[in-house]
Scaffold this motif. Sequence first.
Motif, mmCIF file in Angstrom:
data_model
loop_
_atom_site.group_PDB
_atom_site.id
_atom_site.type_symbol
_atom_site.label_atom_id
_atom_site.label_comp_id
_atom_site.label_asym_id
_atom_site.label_seq_id
_atom_site.Cartn_x
_atom_site.Cartn_y
_atom_site.Cartn_z
ATOM 1 N N LYS A 191 60.752 -73.968 83.162
ATOM 2 C CA LYS A 191 61.936 -74.827 83.212
ATOM 3 C C LYS A 191 63.038 -74.118 84.002
ATOM 4 N N MET A 192 63.568 -74.806 85.041
ATOM 5 C CA MET A 192 64.611 -74.196 85.849
ATOM 6 C C MET A 192 65.868 -74.021 85.001
ATOM 7 N N TYR B 16 63.531 -69.548 86.586
ATOM 8 C CA TYR B 16 62.823 -70.386 85.620
ATOM 9 C C TYR B 16 62.495 -69.584 84.363
ATOM 10 N N GLU C 229 65.799 -69.676 92.616
ATOM 11 C CA GLU C 229 65.777 -70.503 91.413
ATOM 12 C C GLU C 229 65.167 -69.665 90.305
#
Length: 90
Positions: A22-23, A18, A16
């Motif tokens: 915030k992804m 970021y 993931e």
Amino acid sequence: MEITTKGNKNVTLTKEIYVDGKMVKTISATINENGESISFNTDYVYDMELYKSNREAIRKIEADFEDEAFTEQDKIIENSSASSDKQGGK
């Protein structure tokens, strides 16, 4: 009527990405159990504006992730070959 099944064991790596907590994007790679095949997926871009404004850094992360996945594939191939050798080449 003949009913058969076949199971597969795969290794899936995910990352993931970021930006400022915030992804922005998720990526994944799936390697089959003997390392013969690998597939890469961009699972989703969650925030296109953040992605666009940080594209260069994100692409570096993606390239590093691909290297990690290929390293993992090499380990699987090595372990598969070693296991096959121990079993007499089966």
